[in-house]
Design an enzyme around this catalytic site. Structure first.
Site, PDB file in Angstrom:
ATOM      1  CB  CYS A  26      -7.724  -3.577   1.513  1.00 51.40           C
ATOM      2  SG  CYS A  26      -6.198  -3.879   0.625  1.00 51.40           S
ATOM      3  N   GLY A  73      -5.327  -2.422   8.254  1.00 50.86           N
ATOM      4  CA  GLY A  73      -4.430  -2.546   7.119  1.00 50.86           C
ATOM      5  C   GLY A  73      -4.621  -1.424   6.124  1.00 50.86           C
ATOM      6  CB  CYS A  74      -3.720  -1.203   2.547  1.00 49.26           C
ATOM      7  SG  CYS A  74      -3.868  -0.064   1.149  1.00 49.26           S
ATOM      8  CG  PHE A  75      -6.356   4.159   3.603  1.00 44.77           C
ATOM      9  CD1 PHE A  75      -5.693   3.996   2.405  1.00 44.77           C
ATOM     10  CD2 PHE A  75      -6.097   5.322   4.334  1.00 44.77           C
ATOM     11  CE1 PHE A  75      -4.807   4.945   1.918  1.00 44.77           C
ATOM     12  CE2 PHE A  75      -5.207   6.289   3.867  1.00 44.77           C
ATOM     13  CZ  PHE A  75      -4.566   6.097   2.652  1.00 44.77           C
ATOM     14  CB  CYS A 119      -0.910  -0.028   1.223  1.00 46.49           C
ATOM     15  SG  CYS A 119      -2.096   1.317   1.336  1.00 46.49           S
TER      16      CYS A 119
END
Length: 232
Positions: free
Chosen positions: A65, A61-63, A19
């Site tokens: 996613c 986690g990665c925003f 990310c």
């Protein structure tokens, strides 16, 4: 409905895609052919429209996613990517992604409680990531990717803590420690415009293809009853 922990993604793909690897220069040089969604599909509600709904805040986690997952859920009207959980004011992507702040990549979820409850959103949160991997989700590592369930009042705190206890009682994670932080919500900083709806706008991006979309599809496979019409 438990999160499937065993990902069979190639190590090379994990190392090549993350990310935080997307820089401003990458953003400026993005291939316009990736932007295949229609304007109607990307239309945002106005602040006045959003004021009619409740909000919930999560980090997992990665925003890119996380935003895509919650936007697929019935009753969710809007999801905004941003930063929360830290003390620094007005953080930027470069600061957060580089581990220079105490913030995590997070999402602001606007939802209609008549269509979906906070309890169900907590179920979506835990069911769409692995809360036993400390400061990591998939290829993304660092405190900025830690798992956080934010609460705005005592009722929300009790719901989150009760759900965590139920996961422990049922040994859903086979004895693995749940590392999710249960944190009082204070402030959410909206991320830069180019992060919003990133998965929809850039379906051919390598991270989106190899991490975001598989993660979204795993969620859909386990939470079919929670999905919006047409999101299956």
């Amino acid at each position: 409905m438990r999160y499937i922990q065993h990902l069979f993604m190639a190590v090379a793909i994990l190392l090549a895609t993350s990310c935080q690897s997307k820089t401003k220069q990458d953003k400026l040089s993005e291939n316009t052919s990736e932007k295949t969604k229609t304007p109607e599909m990307l239309e945002k509600l106005s602040p006045q429209d959003l004021s009619k709904y409740e909000t919930a805040y999560f980090a997992s986690g990665c925003f890119w996613c996380v935003e895509a997952i919650f936007e697929s859920v019935r009753g969710v009207k809007e999801v905004i990517s941003g930063y929360s959980g830290g003390t620094e004011k007005n953080p930027t992507y470069e600061m957060v992604g580089g581990g220079q702040t105490s913030h995590a990549e997070a999402v602001e979820v606007y939802y209609d409680p008549k269509e979906i409850s906070f309890v169900e959103l907590v179920q979506v949160f835990f069911g769409s990531h692995d809360p036993t991997t400390l400061n990591r989700q998939g290829p993304d590592r660092g405190t900025q990717y830690r798992s956080i369930a934010f609460y705005k009042n005592d009722d929300e705190k009790k719901i989150i803590e009760s759900y965590i206890q139920a996961l422990k009682d049922q040994d859903v994670y086979s004895g693995a420690l749940i590392t999710t932080e249960v944190t009082a919500f204070t402030k959410f900083y909206e991320a830069e415009d180019y992060h919003q709806d990133y998965e929809k706008k850039h379906p051919n991006n390598s991270y989106i293809r190899n991490v975001s979309i598989p993660r979204l599809n795993r969620f859909k496979a386990n939470f079919g009853d929670y999905l919006k019409e047409g999101a299956h």
